[in-house]
Design a protein around this motif. Sequence first.
Motif, PDB file in Angstrom:
ATOM      1  N   MET A   1       0.803  -1.259   0.151  1.00 49.64           N
ATOM      2  CA  MET A   1      -0.025  -0.137  -0.063  1.00 49.64           C
ATOM      3  C   MET A   1       0.875   1.279   0.123  1.00 49.64           C
ATOM      4  O   MET A   1       0.491   2.121  -0.539  1.00 49.64           O
ATOM      5  CB  MET A   1      -1.026   0.035   1.166  1.00 49.64           C
ATOM      6  CG  MET A   1      -2.190  -1.207   1.051  1.00 49.64           C
ATOM      7  SD  MET A   1      -3.385  -1.277   2.411  1.00 49.64           S
ATOM      8  CE  MET A   1      -4.238   0.295   2.138  1.00 49.64           C
ATOM      9  N   ASP A   2       1.980   1.093   0.906  1.00 48.47           N
ATOM     10  CA  ASP A   2       2.905   2.393   0.815  1.00 48.47           C
ATOM     11  C   ASP A   2       3.650   2.585  -0.761  1.00 48.47           C
ATOM     12  O   ASP A   2       3.675   3.596  -0.960  1.00 48.47           O
ATOM     13  CB  ASP A   2       4.104   2.151   1.747  1.00 48.47           C
ATOM     14  CG  ASP A   2       3.486   2.206   3.149  1.00 48.47           C
ATOM     15  OD1 ASP A   2       2.429   2.965   3.369  1.00 48.47           O
ATOM     16  OD2 ASP A   2       4.246   1.906   3.892  1.00 48.47           O
ATOM     17  N   ASP A   3       3.806   1.283  -1.385  1.00 47.09           N
ATOM     18  CA  ASP A   3       4.487   1.502  -2.627  1.00 47.09           C
ATOM     19  C   ASP A   3       3.516   2.184  -3.780  1.00 47.09           C
ATOM     20  O   ASP A   3       3.937   2.648  -4.689  1.00 47.09           O
ATOM     21  CB  ASP A   3       4.875   0.220  -3.156  1.00 47.09           C
ATOM     22  CG  ASP A   3       5.915  -0.618  -2.468  1.00 47.09           C
ATOM     23  OD1 ASP A   3       6.580   0.154  -1.749  1.00 47.09           O
ATOM     24  OD2 ASP A   3       6.129  -1.848  -2.521  1.00 47.09           O
TER      25      ASP A   3
ATOM     26  N   GLY B   1       1.490   4.393  -2.868  1.00 45.85           N
ATOM     27  CA  GLY B   1       0.955   5.698  -2.261  1.00 45.85           C
ATOM     28  C   GLY B   1      -0.204   5.753  -1.552  1.00 45.85           C
ATOM     29  O   GLY B   1      -1.030   6.888  -1.496  1.00 45.85           O
ATOM     30  N   LEU B   2      -0.724   4.968  -1.132  1.00 46.75           N
ATOM     31  CA  LEU B   2      -1.837   4.718  -0.148  1.00 46.75           C
ATOM     32  C   LEU B   2      -1.591   4.698   1.330  1.00 46.75           C
ATOM     33  O   LEU B   2      -0.422   4.392   1.808  1.00 46.75           O
ATOM     34  CB  LEU B   2      -2.731   3.609  -0.316  1.00 46.75           C
ATOM     35  CG  LEU B   2      -3.284   3.340  -1.885  1.00 46.75           C
ATOM     36  CD1 LEU B   2      -3.662   1.934  -1.764  1.00 46.75           C
ATOM     37  CD2 LEU B   2      -4.067   4.346  -1.997  1.00 46.75           C
ATOM     38  N   ASN B   3      -2.488   5.235   1.986  1.00 52.28           N
ATOM     39  CA  ASN B   3      -2.388   5.443   3.531  1.00 52.28           C
ATOM     40  C   ASN B   3      -3.867   5.219   4.088  1.00 52.28           C
ATOM     41  O   ASN B   3      -4.696   5.201   3.105  1.00 52.28           O
ATOM     42  CB  ASN B   3      -1.754   6.497   4.196  1.00 52.28           C
ATOM     43  CG  ASN B   3      -2.406   7.839   3.750  1.00 52.28           C
ATOM     44  OD1 ASN B   3      -3.582   7.815   3.816  1.00 52.28           O
ATOM     45  ND2 ASN B   3      -1.602   8.989   3.519  1.00 52.28           N
ATOM     46  N   GLY B   4      -3.884   4.987   5.361  1.00 46.39           N
ATOM     47  CA  GLY B   4      -5.228   4.696   5.800  1.00 46.39           C
ATOM     48  C   GLY B   4      -6.038   6.011   5.860  1.00 46.39           C
ATOM     49  O   GLY B   4      -7.294   5.858   6.205  1.00 46.39           O
ATOM     50  N   ASN B   5      -5.636   7.172   5.320  1.00 46.17           N
ATOM     51  CA  ASN B   5      -6.406   8.483   5.460  1.00 46.17           C
ATOM     52  C   ASN B   5      -7.178   8.837   4.151  1.00 46.17           C
ATOM     53  O   ASN B   5      -7.760   9.759   3.904  1.00 46.17           O
ATOM     54  CB  ASN B   5      -5.818   9.478   5.856  1.00 46.17           C
ATOM     55  CG  ASN B   5      -5.049   9.428   7.213  1.00 46.17           C
ATOM     56  OD1 ASN B   5      -5.803   8.510   8.186  1.00 46.17           O
ATOM     57  ND2 ASN B   5      -3.831   9.481   7.484  1.00 46.17           N
ATOM     58  N   ARG B   6      -7.070   7.971   2.894  1.00 45.55           N
ATOM     59  CA  ARG B   6      -7.717   8.271   1.825  1.00 45.55           C
ATOM     60  C   ARG B   6      -8.118   7.050   1.353  1.00 45.55           C
ATOM     61  O   ARG B   6      -7.825   6.064   1.288  1.00 45.55           O
ATOM     62  CB  ARG B   6      -6.839   9.119   0.945  1.00 45.55           C
ATOM     63  CG  ARG B   6      -5.417   8.448   0.753  1.00 45.55           C
ATOM     64  CD  ARG B   6      -4.469   9.539  -0.209  1.00 45.55           C
ATOM     65  NE  ARG B   6      -4.315   8.649  -1.390  1.00 45.55           N
ATOM     66  CZ  ARG B   6      -3.068   8.834  -1.904  1.00 45.55           C
ATOM     67  NH1 ARG B   6      -2.255   9.657  -1.665  1.00 45.55           N
ATOM     68  NH2 ARG B   6      -2.803   8.113  -3.273  1.00 45.55           N
ATOM     69  N   SER B   7      -9.034   7.679   0.128  1.00 44.57           N
ATOM     70  CA  SER B   7      -9.745   6.447  -0.698  1.00 44.57           C
ATOM     71  C   SER B   7      -8.695   5.990  -1.705  1.00 44.57           C
ATOM     72  O   SER B   7      -7.890   6.869  -2.133  1.00 44.57           O
ATOM     73  CB  SER B   7     -10.992   6.660  -1.295  1.00 44.57           C
ATOM     74  OG  SER B   7     -11.851   7.095  -0.201  1.00 44.57           O
ATOM     75  N   ILE B   8      -8.914   4.667  -2.159  1.00 44.02           N
ATOM     76  CA  ILE B   8      -8.331   4.389  -3.323  1.00 44.02           C
ATOM     77  C   ILE B   8      -8.690   4.941  -4.557  1.00 44.02           C
ATOM     78  O   ILE B   8     -10.002   4.836  -4.705  1.00 44.02           O
ATOM     79  CB  ILE B   8      -8.180   2.643  -3.595  1.00 44.02           C
ATOM     80  CG1 ILE B   8      -7.453   2.030  -2.180  1.00 44.02           C
ATOM     81  CG2 ILE B   8      -7.436   2.421  -4.805  1.00 44.02           C
ATOM     82  CD1 ILE B   8      -7.648   0.760  -2.211  1.00 44.02           C
ATOM     83  N   ALA B   9      -8.110   5.626  -5.436  1.00 42.56           N
ATOM     84  CA  ALA B   9      -8.503   6.300  -6.680  1.00 42.56           C
ATOM     85  C   ALA B   9      -7.806   5.687  -7.919  1.00 42.56           C
ATOM     86  O   ALA B   9      -6.603   5.564  -7.812  1.00 42.56           O
ATOM     87  CB  ALA B   9      -8.335   7.703  -6.595  1.00 42.56           C
ATOM     88  N   ALA B  10      -8.728   5.360  -8.879  1.00 40.12           N
ATOM     89  CA  ALA B  10      -7.930   4.956 -10.169  1.00 40.12           C
ATOM     90  C   ALA B  10      -7.240   6.100 -10.926  1.00 40.12           C
ATOM     91  O   ALA B  10      -7.502   7.201 -10.705  1.00 40.12           O
ATOM     92  CB  ALA B  10      -9.090   4.216 -11.081  1.00 40.12           C
TER      93      ALA B  10
END
Length: 63
Positions: free
Chosen positions: A50-52, A54-63
């Motif tokens: 998830m870090d790779d 660019g995700l963290n627990g504070n935002r949604s996954i966006a395509a």
Amino acid sequence: MRTHSARYDTRESLMEALRELIALQVPAEDVAPVLCTIGPVDLDLLADCMDDVGLNGNRSIAA
């Protein structure tokens, strides 16, 4: 997500699952619970993946 193998314990399997969850716009905080309902998950490796991407627990996954 894979239907033939319900294990998320390799970078390849987790990145494939993340790509599918991104396409479905699953919130980042729901990724682990969703995958855990399907099969075993290496949570440390999931966090790295998830870090790779660019995700963290504070935002949604966006395509």
